[in-house]
Write an enzyme that holds these catalytic residues in place. Structure first.
Site, PDB file in Angstrom:
ATOM      1  N   ARG A 179      46.971  99.064  23.109  1.00  0.00           N
ATOM      2  CA  ARG A 179      48.346  99.454  23.438  1.00  0.00           C
ATOM      3  C   ARG A 179      48.875  98.644  24.614  1.00  0.00           C
ATOM      4  O   ARG A 179      50.048  98.224  24.616  1.00  0.00           O
ATOM      5  CB  ARG A 179      48.390 100.950  23.755  1.00  0.00           C
ATOM      6  N   SER A 194      53.668 103.903  21.512  1.00  0.00           N
ATOM      7  CA  SER A 194      52.996 105.036  22.157  1.00  0.00           C
ATOM      8  C   SER A 194      51.700 105.352  21.427  1.00  0.00           C
ATOM      9  O   SER A 194      51.458 104.885  20.307  1.00  0.00           O
ATOM     10  CB  SER A 194      53.905 106.269  22.147  1.00  0.00           C
ATOM     11  N   SER A 225      51.600 116.938  15.046  1.00  0.00           N
ATOM     12  CA  SER A 225      52.122 117.675  16.195  1.00  0.00           C
ATOM     13  C   SER A 225      51.309 117.269  17.418  1.00  0.00           C
ATOM     14  O   SER A 225      50.083 117.409  17.432  1.00  0.00           O
ATOM     15  CB  SER A 225      52.007 119.182  15.962  1.00  0.00           C
ATOM     16  N   ASN A 226      51.977 116.754  18.449  1.00  0.00           N
ATOM     17  CA  ASN A 226      51.296 116.205  19.625  1.00  0.00           C
ATOM     18  C   ASN A 226      51.728 116.956  20.879  1.00  0.00           C
ATOM     19  O   ASN A 226      52.903 116.958  21.237  1.00  0.00           O
ATOM     20  CB  ASN A 226      51.631 114.709  19.763  1.00  0.00           C
ATOM     21  N   GLY A 270      45.682 116.219  20.898  1.00  0.00           N
ATOM     22  CA  GLY A 270      45.557 116.597  22.292  1.00  0.00           C
ATOM     23  C   GLY A 270      45.705 115.425  23.234  1.00  0.00           C
ATOM     24  O   GLY A 270      45.955 114.284  22.823  1.00  0.00           O
ATOM     25  N   HIS A 282      43.394 125.601   2.254  1.00  0.00           N
ATOM     26  CA  HIS A 282      42.168 125.591   1.456  1.00  0.00           C
ATOM     27  C   HIS A 282      42.437 125.640  -0.039  1.00  0.00           C
ATOM     28  O   HIS A 282      41.531 125.425  -0.845  1.00  0.00           O
ATOM     29  CB  HIS A 282      41.273 126.770   1.864  1.00  0.00           C
ATOM     30  N   ASP A 328      39.598 120.852   0.390  1.00  0.00           N
ATOM     31  CA  ASP A 328      38.303 121.443   0.704  1.00  0.00           C
ATOM     32  C   ASP A 328      37.786 120.900   2.028  1.00  0.00           C
ATOM     33  O   ASP A 328      38.261 119.880   2.543  1.00  0.00           O
ATOM     34  CB  ASP A 328      37.299 121.132  -0.410  1.00  0.00           C
TER      35      ASP A 328
END
Length: 536
Positions: free
Chosen positions: A354, A366, A457-458, A482, A509, A513
């Protein structure tokens, strides 16, 4: 004959509703049980079904509009039926003469009014789910003087036994529900007012119920129980201790000896607040002094000063966005069987790559852009993660559209980067920044938030190291990203400082799987730990 459908009361606190969507239109055939519309209440968006059959002749509240409960929502009847009378607020034409004739035969009835200063106390709703209450104990009797704030009775709800205090001052003229009896919420519990008030007239004015006789009222007054009939227990010296059932229950839970509690109720009766405010006297401890074994000193601990404050709350009306979030995520969480897989990724090479990319003029990438690109490439290798559950079928999407969750002032939106697998890192970065900016400025178009096949989702930028997300249906999975943290890691048998990032994949599910999800994460890790492979 045409049937008028009114805005329904779909929750106990609902005062108005908003039509989110009409599922039937004027002219459509309606069967009993068909869903007419989706209606937003103060609690949720709910489907409203028809209890009638016929043709939908009129829609009274358009999509997006709100109206009070019992407003004209729709009219169902026979095709071609004249509903002008219903729209004008009148009765059906052929019934009008009969109604008029019936009214002519009814003599006018004078409506009694409740005298000034007289208050009719109803069975209160003491919990949100309470439908009826039981009077456990009356603490006041007919003829007693009642002050504002006095405890009238102890009432059992569906959740607890609670003291019910009076909001009025006067004389207790009438008790409508005896001890041990139950009644629905809003039934007449008692009447408080000036001594000598005609109770029969008040009952007639308030409920229209059959008036009680004065002899009955007198009998109640004469049968007022003596204090010894109230709940009581025996003290060690044989004397009776008068205590309310609720206070007795609280004392038992707290291990309080009621013989030590001073009652503030009528005739020294111990009530709830006496037990709650009771501070037990500290035991006097005999302490033998080293210098003089014959001397003793009483040692006691000081009372603990407890905080005193004023409780407060505020109800804020939910925005349409918040209602949609609640509906969509609630549906996802309770219909899709979620499971979660977490891995830790070495981000040393990603940080170095980066830095090199961003050293190029007019270029900005980013870590989130790198994650989105890695997901797109991993989805190509694991198409079962890029699916949607459709009940009888599973849809395999041959295109890859990745949704990127963006926090806005009113909640959360998910702009969609279309054909992500065909874009470079810099194109993904520019697209995400553009869509996120539109979302925060409320300029994003609905089409730019539709069609995702996978979501990222960050929360790393907020310092969150690990979390789980609810799947953004109809996707089969969502990746929670995270923060990158520096910590001791083992490299080639040695402990060194390394940069790592945890990611968690939430899977449906029904379509994905455990082994499939694990293989997807292995591929994702390979791309992120070797970013040069994403540039090929």
């Amino acid at each position: 004959m045409a049937e008028v459908i009114s805005m329904p009361r779909l929750s106990d606190t609902m005062e108005e509703g908003t039509v989110a969507k009409w599922l039937k239109q004027v002219g459509d055939k309606i069967e009993e049980g068909d869903i007419l519309a989706e209606i937003e209440t103060d609690k949720a968006t709910m489907e409203f079904e028809s209890f009638y059959e016929g043709t939908l002749l009129h829609i009274g509240i358009q999509e997006g509009d709100g109206a009070p409960v019992d407003s004209l929502l729709a009219i169902i009847g026979e095709e071609g039926e004249d509903i002008s009378g219903l729209l004008a607020g009148g009765a059906v034409a052929e019934e009008a003469p009969a109604v008029k004739e019936e009214k002519a035969e009814i003599a006018p009835v004078a409506v009694a009014e409740i005298p000034e200063g007289v208050e009719v106390v109803k069975m209160p709703r003491l919990s949100d789910t309470m439908e009826e209450g039981t009077v456990a104990t009356w603490l006041k009797q007919v003829g007693d003087t009642v002050e504002e704030g006095d405890i009238l009775a102890e009432i059992e709800t569906d959740k607890a036994t609670m003291e019910f205090e009076s909001f009025y001052s006067g004389t207790l003229l009438y008790i409508g529900i005896k001890e041990g009896e139950s009644s629905p919420v809003d039934e007449v519990l008692a009447i408080i007012g000036p001594e000598g008030t005609d109770v029969d007239a008040v009952l007639s004015a308030s409920t229209g119920a059959v008036a009680i006789s004065k002899e009955e009222t007198k009998t109640e007054e004469e049968s007022k129980p003596a204090p010894a009939q109230e709940a009581s227990i025996a003290s060690n010296d044989g004397q009776r201790i008068f205590v309310s059932p609720l206070a007795k229950k609280i004392a038992a839970e707290k291990g309080i000896n009621l013989t030590e509690v001073k009652g503030s109720g009528d005739n020294g009766r111990i009530i709830k607040k006496d037990v709650e405010n009771f501070t037990p006297a500290q035991n006097t401890i005999a302490v033998e002094k080293v210098a003089d074994s014959s001397a003793e000193a009483a040692v006691s601990s000081p009372a603990i000063a407890l905080p005193v404050g004023e409780e407060g709350s505020e109800d804020v009306k939910n925005s349409s966005m918040r209602k949609v979030i609640a509906k969509v995520l609630g549906q996802s969480k309770f219909t899709a069987p979620h499971f979660y897989l977490t891995i830790e990724v070495n981000m040393d090479n990603a940080k170095a790559s980066r830095s090199q990319i961003n050293a190029i003029p007019d270029t900005k990438v980013s870590f989130n852009d790198m994650v989105v690109k890695a997901c797109a490439m991993a989805l190509k290798k694991h198409p079962q993660v890029n699916t949607s559950w459709n009940g009888d079928t599973t849809r395999y999407n041959h295109h890859i559209h990745i949704g990127v969750a963006v926090a806005v002032s009113d909640g959360l939106v998910v702009p969609v980067v279309k054909f992500t697998d065909q874009m470079s890192l810099t194109q993904i970065g520019a697209s995400v920044r553009d869509l996120a900016g539109k979302a925060r400025n409320k300029k994003i178009a609905p089409a730019e938030m539709e069609g995702s096949t996978f979501t990222v989702s960050n929360l790393g930028m907020f310092g969150i190291t690990e979390f789980t997300s609810i799947i953004n249906q109809p996707n089969s999975a969502i990746l929670s990203v995270g923060a990158i943290v520096e910590k001791p890691v083992v490299r080639n048998g040695e402990i060194v400082v390394g940069s790592t990032m945890k990611v968690t994949l939430a899977c449906d599910h029904r379509t994905v799987d455990g082994a499939v999800g694990a293989q997807f994460l292995q591929t994702l890790r390979a791309y992120l730990e070797n970013p040069v492979t994403m540039l090929a």
